[in-house]
Enzyme design. Structure first.
Site, PDB file in Angstrom:
ATOM      1  CB  CYS A   1      30.475  31.572  40.128  1.00 27.58           C
ATOM      2  SG  CYS A   1      31.489  30.207  39.549  1.00 27.58           S
ATOM      3  CG  HIS A  33      32.009  31.498  44.762  1.00 28.58           C
ATOM      4  ND1 HIS A  33      30.704  31.182  44.460  1.00 28.58           N
ATOM      5  CD2 HIS A  33      32.772  30.868  43.843  1.00 28.58           C
ATOM      6  CE1 HIS A  33      30.682  30.375  43.404  1.00 28.58           C
ATOM      7  NE2 HIS A  33      31.921  30.163  43.002  1.00 28.58           N
ATOM      8  CD  GLU A  50      28.860  32.562  47.260  1.00 26.06           C
ATOM      9  OE1 GLU A  50      29.239  33.694  46.885  1.00 26.06           O
ATOM     10  OE2 GLU A  50      28.887  31.553  46.516  1.00 26.06           O
TER      11      GLU A  50
END
Ligand SMILES: Nc1ncnc2c1ncn2[C@@H]1O[C@H](COP(=O)(O)OP(=O)(O)O)[C@@H](O)[C@H]1O
EC number: 6.3.5.3
Lengths: 236, 89, 574, 89
Positions: free
Chosen positions: A86, A203, A205
């Site tokens: 990002c 993302h 994560e």
């Protein structure tokens, strides 16, 4: 293998990446401060998401000049693994480590949603646990993810298989409706020619634990660890 | 003291979603005559320098390195003495 | 002093007389300004304080009730949840984007002022009908403003509500709630204790933002035109993010006694509230306050509402370390004064004293008004509508589709997809369900969060409507498997000096209190927003309830979707 | 055809977080002489109108109604014939 997560002023996914790598994958991981100038001892650097310097002016533009960046650039140029997520992707673009630039989403609004991505190239340190053509689900959250490259560079990216992820439908079709931000060719993530620097808007994560609704992100991180361990075994 | 007025705009071929949205908005408001809108940035940078040549060099460099992204943007600027500083701004 | 001057600042003749009595002399400009903001409805709760006493506020798990920056509830294992809701209705009506953005900024500061790490934001919104272009402009701006600020801070906006009704056309409601997590040993309160301790200002420089009623002073001084003194504050979420990290680092190193954010009334309110709570006084030198603009008067510095600033009282000798941490985060931190023992707020500009007022006169001695309460006449008519005489719909399928398409019922995804509701990777259930569910890392537990209110119900019967708001919030929490622990409320009403509004207000609070008692869910804090009117017409009485619950085992949470074919459906309740 | 060049800037005194961040960035890059930065918008609006007076009125109105937010921003503009249309832009 040891990960370093770089903390810029305004980074806000630094703790999330740290958690995914440390608590979920059980890998050694440290925070690296933007004001430091040394990255020795790390095997993979992660530039996390967030709003470095508020994303004022252009996302990633000011962070690209942080004191740690020359070391990151050296590390990357000498083949070290670098992952930009990002805002981290935006910084890599601004730093010239990856080609292209980000524009505002074509809807002119911030978008937070799950997206489907087609894995276009699984022969990389970051995607080797996926199948080529596999559809993975990873969330996005950004206002400036509308990736741009000129036609010549785009052709080059395609020819060199540098496009890693494209936004697609659940069935893996790359359609305009599946494109959340207007990016050229539905591009969600690209790699450099050498194959050691990955930039992606989604993302991983955020989907590394089933409690959060998916584990495809965990596979991405695990790919890095696998690749590294294989390399170690081969003495690379 | 010098004042740099800097204009950063998208390169001609680069799609400008913001400009399109503004054009749509203007048309919806009844301004039928609008045929194109481009949205860019306008920056005023105040410099504690008196030498216009040196200032010009610096501003050129700032634009190239930070203020504009050469992949999608172009820039131009003017240098003047700030209003109130006896200049002709 | 000319009556014109203090009246423009919002003080009545009687209030001015009381100020003179307290001081035993004629107050100067700066002092009147300080009284005017502290005795304003917003800071002083002049028309609500006695009524708010109805709320139950105690339970064994309440660690901090009303009266601080935010309430705190024990969730076991040495941890606690910090939460509070606040309105930013009027600023958002003038400038929707910045008004809503700074609303989020302000409520988040209340959370880390207690020492907690903010972990989530919720928003409760009310607008007019969507066919009005102005409403669409307001809604677009408000949602984008909340997204801009919350997303940049890295705080997930995990739940909220949006309602449309003509009564909110000229006066939209923007209520933002923030939630934080804290280790109980790190709890700090907004107290200026320890005579001789430094008072530090951390964060943004001070400008002329948001100096209400201050126009007069400036005009008298002939300094600048309206153009030069905007009353709209612009938010800088990037600086606030740095402020959060710096303040939490300061807490981690145990360097401070207390801190407070600067919201309405800026340095004035934060300093005198911190002093009053600790029973101390304070000496502040406005000349030491870093400025963004030139030529600011002591009056302007004391009343500025510039955002992203905190007031800290460090432990003796910790000033340098506090400054070092702030510098690391790119923030300014300066000593602007000292804690004193005489209970006086003494404001200086260099060597010259420009104001001298007892701290408690500004806080505790704020006048309180009991307004006559009268049941509004419209209720008789509305409460006697014979529902059995409503026509049956011809086609129930069509009626259902119509209902589902109504903006008040339709999906609110247009709103929440602009909010980053996943950042921090704790959002187990985001917007779209009954309540948001956040896991607490390192434990098996979860938090459930919701914000609810229904102005229409309260308009029809404020007592029952108030009770319903509390009950709905509690139901939303229990639907995801959580036990409700406490609530924060935002009471949005019209002009409290009108007997009808005063009645609605009293009734609503009474109804909420009744439900709180029954459900054993105490109120730990809240906010009152009066004067929500346009051209003499009040909004629907709109109490909004933000509630927090605990899920003991996150694996045992419950979600909205049907799971399997042939599962049994049960209807609980009457 | 006329081209309106429109400059929208924050009113003096209004906090400009963008400008502050850019100034911080420029200083960190070694441009010590920068004393202030303000960031605004620059718009180019093309109008299918030939009467400068009428165009001026329209542009004035567009600025007031849509392009600038009068609560915190101010604007100014120039009107010219577009380059390539024989104008002196
Ligand atoms: N302003 C908002 N911000 C974030 N989430 C929202 C907002 N408005 C509605 N939502 C979410 O959309 C869902 C539906 O909201 P609502 O229509 O109020 O549902 P209900 O009436 O069933 O509680 C909820 O999960 C709520 O949290």
């Amino acid at each position: 293998m040891k990960f370093g997560v770089i903390v810029f002023p305004g980074s806000n996914c630094d703790q999330d990446v740290y958690h995914a790598l440390g608590a979920v994958l059980g890998q050694p991981v440290d925070y690296l401060w933007h004001g430091d100038t040394d990255v020795t001892g790390y095997d993979c650097l992660v530039l996390p998401g967030g709003f470095s310097y508020g994303d004022y002016l252009r996302a990633g533009a000011i962070a690209r000049f942080a004191p740690i960046m020359p070391a990151v650039i050296d590390f990357a140029r000498s083949g070290g693994l670098v992952l930009g997520i990002c805002n981290g992707f935006q910084i890599l673009l601004e730093a010239g480590l990856l080609p292209g630039a980000m524009r505002r989403n074509d809807c002119l609004q911030f978008r937070c949603q799950w997206t489907c991505l087609r894995v276009e190239n699984n022969a990389t340190p970051f995607t080797n646990r996926f199948r080529k053509g596999q559809v993975v689900r990873i969330p996005i959250a950004h206002g400036e993810g509308n990736y741009y490259v000129d036609a010549a560079t785009l052709a080059e990216l395609e020819a060199n298989r540098q496009i890693i992820f494209r936004y697609c439908t659940q069935d893996g079709e790359v359609t305009p409706a599946a494109n959340p931000n207007g990016s050229v060719g539905n591009i969600a993530g690209i790699i450099n020619r050498k194959g050691n620097i990955l930039g992606m808007m989604p993302h991983p994560e955020r989907c590394a634990e089933s409690l959060l609704g998916g584990t495809d992100g965990r596979e991405l991180f695990a790919s890095i660890v696998d690749w590294w361990q294989r390399g170690e075994r081969l003495g690379a | 003291m010098l004042l740099a007025k800097i204009y950063v705009t998208l390169k001609p071929g680069v799609l400008d979603p913001q400009g399109e949205a503004v054009m749509g908005g203007l048309k919806a408001m009844g301004y039928e005559g609008v045929t194109a809108v481009r949205v860019g940035k306008y920056l005023e940078v105040q410099l504690d320098l008196d030498d216009p040549e040196k200032a010009g060099q610096q501003v050129e460099e700032m634009c190239r390195r930070l203020l504009a992204n050469p992949v999608i943007e172009q820039y131009r600027y003017t240098l003047e003495e700030p209003a109130g500083a006896g200049g002709k701004a | 002093m000319e009556p014109e001057v203090y009246r423009q600042m919002g003080l009545t003749d009687e209030e001015f007389r009381r100020i003179k009595e307290i001081l035993g002399r004629e107050p100067n400009d700066v002092e009147v300004g300080m009284f005017a903001v502290m005795w304003s409805e917003h800071c002083g709760y002049k028309h609500s304080r006695p009524v708010l006493k109805l709320f139950p506020t105690k339970a064994p798990w309440v660690l901090q009730g009303p009266g601080e920056n935010a309430g705190i509830i024990d969730i076991g294992d040495g941890q606690a949840v910090v939460f509070k809701i606040e309105s930013h209705n009027h600023p958002s009506a003038i400038e929707p984007f910045q008004g809503a953005a700074t609303g989020v900024g302000g409520i988040v500061r209340d959370i880390f002022a207690m020492g907690a790490r903010p972990i989530a934001v919720l928003d409760s919104l009310r607008f007019g009908l969507l066919d009005d272009p102005r409403t669409r402009y307001l809604m677009g701006g408000v949602v984008a403003g909340i997204a801009f600020y919350g997303n940049c801070l890295g705080l997930p906006t995990v739940a909220g509500e949006v309602y449309f009704d003509p009564s909110y056309t000229g006066n939209p409601l923007v209520n933002a709630m923030a939630v934080g997590l804290i280790e109980q040993k790190n709890i700090r309160r907004g107290r200026a204790a320890g005579v001789g301790n430094a008072v530090m200002l951390v964060g943004a420089r001070t400008g002329r933002d948001g100096i209400h009623g201050a126009t007069f002073a400036s005009e008298e001084l002939g300094q600048a035109s309206e153009e030069r003194r905007p009353s709209v504050q612009v938010g800088d979420p990037f600086r606030e993010k740095l402020l959060i990290e710096a303040c939490l680092d300061i807490i981690k190193e145990d360097l401070i006694i207390g801190m407070q954010d600067m919201g309405a009334a800026g340095i004035t309110s934060s300093s005198c509230e911190m002093a009053a709570r600790a029973g101390t006084g304070m000496e502040i030198d406005v000349a030491l306050v870093p400025r963004r603009e030139e030529g600011m008067t002591p009056y302007e510095v004391m009343l500025s509402e510039s955002q992203e600033r905190m007031l800290l009282v460090p432990k003796r000798g910790a000033e340098a370390r506090v400054q070092a941490i702030c510098r690391r985060w790119g923030l300014e931190a300066v000593v602007i004064g000292r804690v004193t023992d005489d209970g006086i707020m003494r404001i200086k500009e260099g060597g010259r004293v420009v104001a001298e007022v007892p701290a408690r006169a500004l806080t505790d001695q704020c006048p309180v008004y009991e307004v006559e309460r009268r049941r509004p006449a419209y209720l008789d008519k509305l409460q006697h509508i014979d529902l059995s005489r409503l026509p049956e719909p011809g086609d129930y399928g069509e009626a259902l589709l119509k209902l589902l398409a109504a903006p008040n019922i339709a999906s609110k995804e247009w709103v929440y997809r602009q909010y980053d509701y996943m950042v921090r990777t704790d959002t187990v259930a985001g917007p779209g369900g009954d309540a948001a569910v956040l896991r607490i890392k390192g434990t098996g537990k979860g938090l459930a969060l919701t914000v609810d209110g229904n102005g229409r119900y309260c308009y029809l019967d404020p007592e029952t409507g108030g009770a319903i708001a509390v009950a709905e919030a509690a139901r939303n929490l229990s639907c995801v498997g959580a036990r409700p622990l406490g609530l924060t409320d935002c009471l949005n009403f019209g002009n409290p000096e009108k007997p009808e509004v005063a009645w609605q207000f009293y009734q609503a609070v009474a109804g909420m209190s009744r439900a709180c008692e029954v459900l054993q869910t105490p109120v730990t804090g809240g906010n009152v927003s009066f004067y929500n009117e346009t051209e003499g017409e009040a909004i629907y009485p709109t109490p909004v309830v933000g509630m927090v619950g605990l899920i003991a085992d996150i694996e045992k949470r419950c979600a909205l979707a049907w799971r399997r074919e042939n599962d049994v459906l049960l209807l609980l309740g009457e």
